[in-house]
Design a protein around this motif. Structure first.
Motif, PDB file in Angstrom:
ATOM      1  N   LEU A  60       1.114  -1.212   0.434  1.00 15.21           N
ATOM      2  CA  LEU A  60      -0.083  -0.189  -0.026  1.00 15.21           C
ATOM      3  C   LEU A  60       0.838   1.418  -0.285  1.00 15.21           C
ATOM      4  O   LEU A  60       0.715   2.489  -0.308  1.00 15.21           O
ATOM      5  CB  LEU A  60      -0.904   0.115   0.965  1.00 15.21           C
ATOM      6  CG  LEU A  60      -1.928  -1.080   0.554  1.00 15.21           C
ATOM      7  CD1 LEU A  60      -2.741  -0.990   2.547  1.00 15.21           C
ATOM      8  CD2 LEU A  60      -3.624  -0.780   0.199  1.00 15.21           C
ATOM      9  N   LEU A  95       0.048   4.308  -2.507  1.00 13.81           N
ATOM     10  CA  LEU A  95      -0.806   5.210  -2.225  1.00 13.81           C
ATOM     11  C   LEU A  95      -0.395   6.069  -0.281  1.00 13.81           C
ATOM     12  O   LEU A  95      -0.405   7.400  -0.700  1.00 13.81           O
ATOM     13  CB  LEU A  95      -2.278   4.442  -1.975  1.00 13.81           C
ATOM     14  CG  LEU A  95      -3.037   3.656  -2.500  1.00 13.81           C
ATOM     15  CD1 LEU A  95      -4.013   2.568  -1.686  1.00 13.81           C
ATOM     16  CD2 LEU A  95      -3.265   4.507  -3.807  1.00 13.81           C
ATOM     17  N   ARG A 111      -6.797  -0.768  -9.897  1.00  9.28           N
ATOM     18  CA  ARG A 111      -6.774  -1.504  -8.955  1.00  9.28           C
ATOM     19  C   ARG A 111      -6.949  -2.908  -8.903  1.00  9.28           C
ATOM     20  O   ARG A 111      -6.294  -3.342  -7.444  1.00  9.28           O
ATOM     21  CB  ARG A 111      -7.663  -0.853  -7.894  1.00  9.28           C
ATOM     22  CG  ARG A 111      -7.726   0.578  -8.015  1.00  9.28           C
ATOM     23  CD  ARG A 111      -8.672   0.897  -6.999  1.00  9.28           C
ATOM     24  NE  ARG A 111      -9.122   0.409  -6.005  1.00  9.28           N
ATOM     25  CZ  ARG A 111     -10.140   1.454  -4.653  1.00  9.28           C
ATOM     26  NH1 ARG A 111     -11.533   1.824  -5.123  1.00  9.28           N
ATOM     27  NH2 ARG A 111      -9.603   0.906  -3.685  1.00  9.28           N
ATOM     28  N   VAL A 146      -6.169   5.302   2.805  1.00 10.64           N
ATOM     29  CA  VAL A 146      -6.425   4.022   1.973  1.00 10.64           C
ATOM     30  C   VAL A 146      -7.446   3.344   2.462  1.00 10.64           C
ATOM     31  O   VAL A 146      -7.143   3.349   4.159  1.00 10.64           O
ATOM     32  CB  VAL A 146      -5.392   2.993   3.050  1.00 10.64           C
ATOM     33  CG1 VAL A 146      -5.491   1.310   2.654  1.00 10.64           C
ATOM     34  CG2 VAL A 146      -3.381   3.333   2.545  1.00 10.64           C
ATOM     35  N   SER A 160       0.926   0.906  -9.399  1.00 14.86           N
ATOM     36  CA  SER A 160       1.026   2.169  -8.743  1.00 14.86           C
ATOM     37  C   SER A 160       1.593   2.919  -9.529  1.00 14.86           C
ATOM     38  O   SER A 160       1.640   4.760  -9.447  1.00 14.86           O
ATOM     39  CB  SER A 160       1.934   2.727  -7.879  1.00 14.86           C
ATOM     40  OG  SER A 160       3.472   2.061  -8.124  1.00 14.86           O
ATOM     41  N   ASP A 162      -9.021  -1.029  -1.279  1.00 16.53           N
ATOM     42  CA  ASP A 162      -7.332  -1.388  -1.271  1.00 16.53           C
ATOM     43  C   ASP A 162      -6.644  -1.924   0.044  1.00 16.53           C
ATOM     44  O   ASP A 162      -6.524  -3.040  -0.826  1.00 16.53           O
ATOM     45  CB  ASP A 162      -6.367   0.602  -0.430  1.00 16.53           C
ATOM     46  CG  ASP A 162      -6.964   1.456  -1.671  1.00 16.53           C
ATOM     47  OD1 ASP A 162      -6.968   1.661  -3.047  1.00 16.53           O
ATOM     48  OD2 ASP A 162      -7.440   2.432  -1.022  1.00 16.53           O
TER      49      ASP A 162
END
Length: 330
Positions: free
Chosen positions: A68, A71, A118, A78, A102, A82
């Motif tokens: 993550l 992000l 995503r 988040v 990303s 996610d």
């Protein structure tokens, strides 16, 4: 560092307060969700995230936080989805592919949110749109079919690769007929086109969307309005295409003109046509399979990016459909 009874700790340094807030979430809800997914303990101490737990818990929690990182590093909050997509990537061994997502920032919404694929399936869909004149996207609700197509359409419009956007869908819904709805024709069809308006508003804002609609740069219309036209220099999105008849699908596909691109989206499991009519989307997916210049993308429950419950709902109904087809429970 190891503690009593095999408990270890690990520290991740965060660059600034914005990253810390993005990772923790409001009232530290994201940290609590990470704890539930990993069984580790996560504590934010200033600009340090301290993770504590047994070795396997520590490894899982830190791996999720790292997936993550793109992000929270950008100060992007988040969310639950996610976390779900990161967890799925970790469990399936596709973490490397997930991290690569990303780098595929497509646009920024008016609220400042970065819009990117995503899931790996969504990335494949986006790349298909970029590389093909006609893309068919089949998949359940919540897989981003309409939003990603609209993002690509707006991007191409802003880059002057096309001169106009045309968004259309059949005005068919279960148990409803246009004649029974109040208002003139435009007022009758607007509810059917609302998802397309919503996507445009999130990208362009209501005022700019209205201005472009008034100038004819953006056209949002029911499918029947496409008959007899040649759609040149345009990005065309045919939404909810599972509710087109075979004749309607053939009609709209042959409207494609020079320097145009078309994306056809739909969910074959939610057909509202009478039982005796074949869905134009399902037929087109069969007929056009292997045709040069055409991409057919199938998204699945793994690509659902709405509320985490939606993925479980999709799976439950998929099992029901399989049982009705005589395939037995899965």
């Amino acid at each position: 560092m190891a503690g009593a009874e095999g408990v270890h700790s690990f520290v991740i340094d965060l660059p600034d307060q914005a990253a810390a807030l993005a990772l923790a979430g409001e009232a530290e809800v994201t940290l609590h969700r990470l704890e539930a997914l990993s069984s580790a303990t996560l504590v934010l101490r200033g600009l340090q995230l301290v993770i504590q737990g047994k070795a396997e818990q520590l490894e899982r929690a830190s791996a999720l936080v790292e997936l993550l990182r793109p992000l929270w590093l950008e100060g992007q909050s988040v969310g639950a989805m996610d976390l779900q997509t990161a967890q799925a990537a970790l469990d399936s061994g596709t973490g490397t592919e997930y991290r690569a997502l990303s780098n595929r920032v497509l646009a920024r919404s008016l609220s400042g949110k970065l819009l990117r694929p995503r899931t790996v399936g969504q990335r494949t869909y986006v790349e298909a749109i970029e590389q093909h004149d006609l893309t068919l996207a089949l998949g359940p609700a919540g897989t981003g079919k309409t939003l990603l197509a609209t993002v690509q359409a707006v991007r191409m419009l802003n880059e002057r690769q096309v001169e106009r956007l045309i968004l259309t869908r059949p005005a068919v819904e279960a148990g409803e007929r246009l004649g029974f709805l109040p208002g003139d024709l435009q007022q009758k069809v607007d509810p059917y086109l609302r998802p397309l308006y919503d996507a445009l508003h999130s990208l362009l804002g209501a005022d700019r969307t209205t201005a472009l609609l008034e100038r004819g740069v953006i056209e949002v219309a029911p499918l029947a309005y496409m008959r007899g036209r040649t759609l040149a220099d345009a990005f065309v999105i045919v939404d909810e295409a599972q509710n087109t008849t075979a004749a309607q699908m053939r009609m709209v596909l042959t409207r494609l003109g020079e320097n145009s691109r078309m994306v056809v989206t739909g969910d074959p499991s939610q057909v509202d046509l009478p039982a005796h009519q074949v869905s134009g989307l399902s037929e087109a997916a069969r007929v056009l399979d292997g045709v040069e210049g055409v991409a057919i993308c199938t998204l699945t429950s793994a690509d659902v990016v709405r509320h985490p419950l939606v993925q479980r709902v999709v799976l439950a109904y998929a099992r029901l459909d399989a049982e009705r087809r005589g395939e037995g429970p899965r």
